[in-house]
Design a protein around this motif. Structure first.
Motif, PDB file in Angstrom:
ATOM      1  N   THR A  20      34.430   4.552  38.586  1.00  0.00           N
ATOM      2  CA  THR A  20      35.752   4.007  39.109  1.00  0.00           C
ATOM      3  C   THR A  20      36.229   4.252  40.493  1.00  0.00           C
ATOM      4  O   THR A  20      37.541   3.928  40.920  1.00  0.00           O
TER       5      THR A  20
ATOM      6  N   LEU B 250      41.305   9.234  36.908  1.00  0.00           N
ATOM      7  CA  LEU B 250      39.654   8.714  37.543  1.00  0.00           C
ATOM      8  C   LEU B 250      38.718  10.182  37.702  1.00  0.00           C
ATOM      9  O   LEU B 250      37.440   9.656  37.970  1.00  0.00           O
TER      10      LEU B 250
ATOM     11  N   GLU C 147      38.276   1.105  41.948  1.00  0.00           N
ATOM     12  CA  GLU C 147      39.706   1.456  41.280  1.00  0.00           C
ATOM     13  C   GLU C 147      40.148   2.689  42.020  1.00  0.00           C
ATOM     14  O   GLU C 147      41.604   2.400  42.680  1.00  0.00           O
ATOM     15  N   TRP C 148      39.865   3.695  42.760  1.00  0.00           N
ATOM     16  CA  TRP C 148      40.608   4.248  43.601  1.00  0.00           C
ATOM     17  C   TRP C 148      40.903   3.849  45.336  1.00  0.00           C
ATOM     18  O   TRP C 148      41.624   4.355  45.388  1.00  0.00           O
TER      19      TRP C 148
END
Length: 255
Positions: free
Chosen positions: A167, A237, A170-171
């Motif tokens: 993730t 997340l 995305e973070w």
């Protein structure tokens, strides 16, 4: 027979699809996509858990030795900041180093320090004072400022996030936008992600005048349109998160 075979094949492929995670075809590691390109900086963060009765002696030992390494041009490293944890894990010291030139610079420093009698004496002495220690090697997010020395007095908050594996991109995408909401009081010091040590770890370092100004600054972020969305999308997340409030040692460049 053919129909049966088709439906069996279909069931078989459907069954297999349950176990195959769909991934975006990425062309590069997340470290290349998220880290600063223009400078080849590597960071090391150290967490030292000190015997409570030794904390003052440990701090004095660090203040005697670490600044001399920082100031010596022979060593391609800089002490970014050095702190004691105030709230969070007690009797703990946190040191953050920058190696200009990445892994070769780190190796160069380590090799030279082994020849440095003052440093080896410091290590031996330090060993008697510690309960445990751990470290991580980090890269900095491209969208955060590079940490630079600042005058004080400040308190620092180190917020550490253990992300779900896979993730990090995305973070990074969300925080690349979010960081602008958190620059109002120049509180953003540095943002890092781990390369070696605990993986999928993110560390955000913030500076505040005191605990009340931390509260006011964090609350003010919610007045910005878009901050709520960032929180909403990044919280899932996270597997685990931790906050430390830290006080700089006398020798810290981040005061």
């Amino acid at each position: 027979g053919i129909l049966n075979e088709c439906s069996l094949n279909r069931e078989d492929s459907w069954f297999k699809s349950l176990f195959v995670r769909k991934v975006d075809p990425r062309k590069d590691a997340h470290s290349h996509l998220l880290a600063k390109k223009e400078d080849n900086n590597l960071y090391k963060i150290q967490f030292h858990n000190v015997k409570p009765e030794c904390l003052d002696a440990y701090n004095k030992l660090c203040e005697d030795v670490l600044p001399s390494i920082h100031a010596d041009p022979e060593y391609p490293c800089e002490l970014v900041g050095t702190w004691n944890t105030w709230y969070g894990e007690q009797d703990q010291a946190v040191h953050l180093w920058r190696y200009r030139g990445g892994y070769p610079a780190l190796t160069d420093v380590m090799n030279k320090l082994r020849q440095n009698k003052e440093f080896m004496d410091y290590r031996n002495e330090r060993g008697k004072m510690l309960l445990s220690r751990r470290n991580q090697l980090l890269l900095e997010f491209s969208f955060w400022n590079e940490p630079v020395p600042r005058s004080g007095p400040n308190i620092y908050e180190l917020r550490s996030y253990q992300l779900r594996p896979g993730t990090m991109i995305e973070w990074g995408n969300y925080w690349a936008r979010a960081i602008e909401f958190r620059q109002q009081n120049h509180e953003a010091v540095g943002g890092f992600f781990s390369q070696i040590g605990s993986l999928y770890m993110v560390h955000h370092l913030w500076a505040y005048k005191d605990l009340q100004s931390r509260e006011d600054t964090r609350n003010a972020a919610w007045q910005h349109e878009g901050w709520d969305e960032v929180v909403y999308y990044t919280v899932p997340l996270i597997q685990h998160m931790e906050s430390r409030i830290m006080i700089p040692m006398k020798s810290s460049p981040l005061k």
